[in-house]
Every structure is written in structure tokens, then in C-alpha cells.
Scaffold this active site. Structure first.
Site, PDB file in Angstrom:
ATOM      1  N   ASP A  95       0.862  -1.198   0.000  1.00 52.24           N
ATOM      2  CA  ASP A  95       0.000   0.000   0.000  1.00 52.24           C
ATOM      3  C   ASP A  95       0.893   1.241   0.000  1.00 52.24           C
ATOM      4  O   ASP A  95       2.077   1.158   0.351  1.00 52.24           O
ATOM      5  CB  ASP A  95      -0.916   0.026   1.230  1.00 52.24           C
ATOM      6  CG  ASP A  95      -1.830   1.255   1.242  1.00 52.24           C
ATOM      7  OD1 ASP A  95      -2.454   1.532   0.198  1.00 52.24           O
ATOM      8  OD2 ASP A  95      -1.911   1.953   2.268  1.00 52.24           O
ATOM      9  N   SER A  96       0.299   2.369  -0.337  1.00 56.21           N
ATOM     10  CA  SER A  96       1.046   3.630  -0.287  1.00 56.21           C
ATOM     11  C   SER A  96       1.479   3.951   1.146  1.00 56.21           C
ATOM     12  O   SER A  96       2.413   4.715   1.334  1.00 56.21           O
ATOM     13  CB  SER A  96       0.176   4.771  -0.822  1.00 56.21           C
ATOM     14  OG  SER A  96      -0.970   4.903  -0.007  1.00 56.21           O
TER      15      SER A  96
ATOM     16  N   TYR B 192      -0.844   8.639  -2.476  1.00 53.50           N
ATOM     17  CA  TYR B 192      -0.814   8.398  -3.919  1.00 53.50           C
ATOM     18  C   TYR B 192      -2.045   9.028  -4.608  1.00 53.50           C
ATOM     19  O   TYR B 192      -2.018   9.267  -5.813  1.00 53.50           O
ATOM     20  CB  TYR B 192      -0.865   6.886  -4.203  1.00 53.50           C
ATOM     21  CG  TYR B 192       0.452   6.144  -4.107  1.00 53.50           C
ATOM     22  CD1 TYR B 192       1.565   6.690  -3.458  1.00 53.50           C
ATOM     23  CD2 TYR B 192       0.569   4.872  -4.670  1.00 53.50           C
ATOM     24  CE1 TYR B 192       2.758   5.970  -3.381  1.00 53.50           C
ATOM     25  CE2 TYR B 192       1.760   4.156  -4.596  1.00 53.50           C
ATOM     26  CZ  TYR B 192       2.846   4.706  -3.961  1.00 53.50           C
ATOM     27  OH  TYR B 192       4.024   3.987  -3.896  1.00 53.50           O
ATOM     28  N   GLY B 193      -3.107   9.238  -3.828  1.00 53.80           N
ATOM     29  CA  GLY B 193      -4.398   9.675  -4.401  1.00 53.80           C
ATOM     30  C   GLY B 193      -4.315  10.818  -5.397  1.00 53.80           C
ATOM     31  O   GLY B 193      -4.904  10.739  -6.476  1.00 53.80           O
TER      32      GLY B 193
ATOM     33  N   CYS C 243      -4.308  -1.473  -2.153  1.00 49.13           N
ATOM     34  CA  CYS C 243      -4.433  -0.031  -2.359  1.00 49.13           C
ATOM     35  C   CYS C 243      -5.314   0.157  -3.590  1.00 49.13           C
ATOM     36  O   CYS C 243      -4.981  -0.348  -4.676  1.00 49.13           O
ATOM     37  CB  CYS C 243      -3.037   0.540  -2.608  1.00 49.13           C
ATOM     38  SG  CYS C 243      -3.024   2.280  -3.044  1.00 49.13           S
ATOM     39  N   ASN C 244      -6.432   0.838  -3.413  1.00 46.60           N
ATOM     40  CA  ASN C 244      -7.339   1.029  -4.548  1.00 46.60           C
ATOM     41  C   ASN C 244      -6.726   1.936  -5.606  1.00 46.60           C
ATOM     42  O   ASN C 244      -6.917   1.718  -6.800  1.00 46.60           O
ATOM     43  CB  ASN C 244      -8.657   1.635  -4.054  1.00 46.60           C
ATOM     44  CG  ASN C 244      -9.438   0.644  -3.233  1.00 46.60           C
ATOM     45  OD1 ASN C 244     -10.180  -0.169  -3.769  1.00 46.60           O
ATOM     46  ND2 ASN C 244      -9.257   0.664  -1.925  1.00 46.60           N
ATOM     47  N   THR C 245      -5.975   2.943  -5.154  1.00 48.02           N
ATOM     48  CA  THR C 245      -5.380   3.883  -6.112  1.00 48.02           C
ATOM     49  C   THR C 245      -4.378   3.154  -7.003  1.00 48.02           C
ATOM     50  O   THR C 245      -4.385   3.316  -8.229  1.00 48.02           O
ATOM     51  CB  THR C 245      -4.704   5.044  -5.348  1.00 48.02           C
ATOM     52  OG1 THR C 245      -5.625   5.537  -4.377  1.00 48.02           O
ATOM     53  CG2 THR C 245      -4.293   6.151  -6.280  1.00 48.02           C
TER      54      THR C 245
ATOM     55  N   GLU D  98      -2.700   9.296   7.761  1.00 49.26           N
ATOM     56  CA  GLU D  98      -1.248   9.041   7.795  1.00 49.26           C
ATOM     57  C   GLU D  98      -0.593   9.815   8.949  1.00 49.26           C
ATOM     58  O   GLU D  98       0.395   9.385   9.509  1.00 49.26           O
ATOM     59  CB  GLU D  98      -0.592   9.447   6.462  1.00 49.26           C
ATOM     60  CG  GLU D  98      -0.838   8.472   5.313  1.00 49.26           C
ATOM     61  CD  GLU D  98      -0.016   7.176   5.402  1.00 49.26           C
ATOM     62  OE1 GLU D  98       1.212   7.235   5.545  1.00 49.26           O
ATOM     63  OE2 GLU D  98      -0.633   6.091   5.317  1.00 49.26           O
TER      64      GLU D  98
ATOM     65  N   CYS E  34     -11.081   3.004  -0.196  1.00 51.95           N
ATOM     66  CA  CYS E  34      -9.677   3.357   0.022  1.00 51.95           C
ATOM     67  C   CYS E  34      -9.299   2.576   1.264  1.00 51.95           C
ATOM     68  O   CYS E  34     -10.035   2.599   2.266  1.00 51.95           O
ATOM     69  CB  CYS E  34      -9.520   4.849   0.254  1.00 51.95           C
ATOM     70  SG  CYS E  34      -7.860   5.281   0.841  1.00 51.95           S
ATOM     71  N   THR E  35      -8.171   1.873   1.203  1.00 49.79           N
ATOM     72  CA  THR E  35      -7.862   0.949   2.306  1.00 49.79           C
ATOM     73  C   THR E  35      -7.495   1.675   3.601  1.00 49.79           C
ATOM     74  O   THR E  35      -7.423   1.057   4.657  1.00 49.79           O
ATOM     75  CB  THR E  35      -6.746  -0.024   1.890  1.00 49.79           C
ATOM     76  OG1 THR E  35      -5.595   0.734   1.475  1.00 49.79           O
ATOM     77  CG2 THR E  35      -7.201  -0.912   0.760  1.00 49.79           C
ATOM     78  N   HIS E  36      -7.284   2.982   3.525  1.00 51.71           N
ATOM     79  CA  HIS E  36      -7.079   3.754   4.759  1.00 51.71           C
ATOM     80  C   HIS E  36      -8.393   3.963   5.522  1.00 51.71           C
ATOM     81  O   HIS E  36      -8.374   4.160   6.731  1.00 51.71           O
ATOM     82  CB  HIS E  36      -6.519   5.146   4.442  1.00 51.71           C
ATOM     83  CG  HIS E  36      -5.055   5.186   4.129  1.00 51.71           C
ATOM     84  ND1 HIS E  36      -4.531   4.656   2.980  1.00 51.71           N
ATOM     85  CD2 HIS E  36      -4.012   5.705   4.820  1.00 51.71           C
ATOM     86  CE1 HIS E  36      -3.216   4.864   2.966  1.00 51.71           C
ATOM     87  NE2 HIS E  36      -2.880   5.484   4.076  1.00 51.71           N
TER      88      HIS E  36
HETATM   89  N1  DGL Z   1      -4.898   3.362   0.651  1.00 50.04           N
HETATM   90  C1  DGL Z   1      -4.873   3.698  -0.701  1.00 50.04           C
HETATM   91  C2  DGL Z   1      -6.137   3.392  -1.452  1.00 50.04           C
HETATM   92  O1  DGL Z   1      -6.768   2.400  -1.156  1.00 50.04           O
HETATM   93  C3  DGL Z   1      -4.160   4.934  -1.154  1.00 50.04           C
HETATM   94  C4  DGL Z   1      -4.284   6.185  -0.401  1.00 50.04           C
HETATM   95  C5  DGL Z   1      -3.344   7.253  -0.909  1.00 50.04           C
HETATM   96  O2  DGL Z   1      -2.141   7.037  -0.830  1.00 50.04           O
HETATM   97  O3  DGL Z   1      -3.837   8.288  -1.380  1.00 50.04           O
HETATM   98  O4  DGL Z   1      -6.507   4.084  -2.373  1.00 50.04           O
END
Ligand code: DGL
Length: 275
Positions: A11-12, A43-44, A74-76, A159, A193-195
């Protein structure tokens, strides 16, 4: 000595830990190697090319440490890098290795979750702009009406551990309100988003009680189990000592402190440099 081939989870930053903990609960026998690119998160808002370049570096790092299978938790990265890595890079890196994402497995089951067929997707800007969720959902459940809303403040807040501060709650309330105002028939919100699962309980206090707030972790864990049972050659290569290790591109002590909030136990990570 038998080769150690942990399942790589990328993940990011910290978000993929919400996926890893559900995978570990369901499949505790395997070894896992987690890599968080915390130094370059979020990463978004990054471009397609940059997310692809960073994700490929991370995947190569996990491959170089023995992983045969890497999950982009990570979805992104799944939206912007997965297809290119699978189609362009893997054949030359090693056609036997596998990289999987989190979007397709989540969208496969969305049809089972909603009664009204009106659902909301909360995600990063990159995931929303990629249109990956509406495109994938329309393949499995064309009857579903999908509303998306990007929440660019949430990942930096998480974060930095500031998501439940007064300022953090302000942004979350505002974004959830915008989502719910798109259509009162929405009865499922996917935390895409996994966060975001770390905010699930708080988001549940902001929506009507008939609205299901869905985190992806348990879905991904179930789909991974199915995938491994269908791919016995790959499954046989995964080492099974129940071990898990963590890599971060940021300061390892900071990672250890923050990661425990996601995992509920303490860990010791190792710093890694990518690129
Ligand atoms: N956790 C990530 C996701 O699922 C990325 C979040 C990010 O870095 O912007 O998209």
C-alpha cells in the site's frame, strides 16, 4: 532449506494494514511481507504515470524478497497501475508471478449488499477519476446506480494520526454529507480506500441506520482464499510459518508506532529505499 515465499501486501502507507489484518485472520498459516510506501504517500492526487512507477518499484522490491504473489492492498494503485503491471511488466519480469488488486474482488459482490441498488463510493481522487468502480460494477451488476465522492483530505489526516481531531472530523462530516445528499436512496457506502476502515465506526454515526458502511478487508480475504484454492501451483509455493514482516520507506520507528493502531498489536518494521 525451503525457500521463504511470503505473500506480498503493498500500500502507499498504512491503509493496506486494514486488508492485511483481515487476510491474516482468515488465512493465518501463510507468511506475509507488508510494504508501505509511507515516504511517498498519499498516492491519491498523483498522476497515473507516477502511481504506476512507484507501484512497480514496490512490486519489484517484494519480488526480490521472494514473494511470488503480491496483493496491491491499495485502490489507487489497483486503479492506476495493476492492469499495466499485469499485462506489460509481468510477462518479462516472471510470467509465473502474480499481482492482484482490490477493486475487482470488491465490485464482484456489491450486487449482494444493496436493497435499493443505489450505492456510494468514498475513495481517493485518483480512484474516483479512474472510474474503475463504476466500470467494474457495471460488468457484474449493471442495475446498480453508483455515486462517487473523492475525499482528498482523509489519507493525509490518517497518515498523520489526526483523523479524529476536531479538524479531521470536520472534513469527514462534510464529505459524508456530500455523499448522502447525492441520493437519499443510497443504502451502501463502500470505503474504497484501504485507509478508510479506520474511520468506519465514526462514519456509521454520521449516516442513517439503514446505510451499510462496508470495508473491503473481509471481502478481499475471502476472495484471496478462493483464488489460492483455484491456483494450487501458486498456493504450493507460498511459505506457511504464520510469520509476518513489515517494510516502510519512512522512519521504521514511526511506522511501528502508527501501524499498531491499525493492527491492534505491536510490530518491528525495517526501512527500505525504493527507486
Ligand atoms: N490506501 C490507498 C487506497 O486504497 C491509497 C491512499 C493514498 O495514498 O492516497 O486508495
Amino acid at each position: 532449506m525451503t525457500k521463504r515465499t511470503p505473500i506480498g501486501v503493498f500500500d502507499s502507507g498504512y491503509g493496506g494494514l486494514t486488508i492485511l489484518s483481515e487476510i491474516q485472520k482468515r488465512l493465518p498459516e501463510y507468511d506475509y511481507l507488508y510494504l508501505g510506501d509511507n515516504a511517498r504517500a498519499p498516492y491519491g492526487p498523483r498522476s497515473f504515470d507516477v502511481v504506476y512507477e512507484f507501484t512497480l518499484e514496490a512490486v519489484n522490491e517484494l519480488f526480490s524478497r521472494g514473494c511470488e504473489l503480491v496483493i496491491l492492498a491499495c485502490n489507487t494503485a489497483s486503479a492506476k497501475a495493476l492492469r499495466t503491471i499485469q499485462q506489460k511488466d509481468l510477462p518479462s519480469i516472471d510470467p509465473d508471478k502474480r499481482v492482484l488488486g482490490v477493486i475487482r474482488p470488491s465490485t464482484e459482490i456489491i450486487g449482494e449488499l444493496s436493497h435499493t441498488n443505489h450505492i456510494g463510493i468514498l475513495a481517493t481522487e485518483g480512484t474516483v477519476k479512474s472510474e474503475s468502480f463504476p466500470i467494474e460494477i457495471s460488468k457484474f451488476s449493471p442495475e446498480i446506480v453508483v455515486y462517487q465522492h473523492a475525499c482528498p483530505m482523509w489519507v493525509p489526516l490518517i497518515e498523520n494520526g489526526r483523523h479524529l481531531s476536531d479538524g479531521g472530523k470536520f472534513f469527514i462530516q462534510e464529505d459524508v454529507k456530500i455523499m448522502m445528499e447525492k441520493d437519499p436512496k443510497i443504502d451502501v457506502i463502500i470505503l474504497a480506500c484501504t485507509h478508510f476502515p479506520i474511520l468506519k465506526e465514526y462514519i456509521e454515526t454520521l449516516v442513517p441506520s439503514n446505510v451499510k458502511v462496508v470495508a473491503q478487508g473481509a471481502i478481499i480475504a475471502e476472495k484471496l482464499e478462493e483464488y489460492l484454492s483455484r491456483h494450487s501451483d501458486l498456493e504450493a509455493k507460498c511459505s506457511k510459518n504464520g510469520e509476518f514482516n513489515f517494510l516502510t520507506t519512512e522512519n521504521a520507528l514511526d511506522f511501528d508506532k502508527n501501524a499498531s493502531k491499525f493492527l491492534g498489536y505491536t510490530i518491528t518494521s525495517e526501512h527500505v529505499k525504493l527507486g
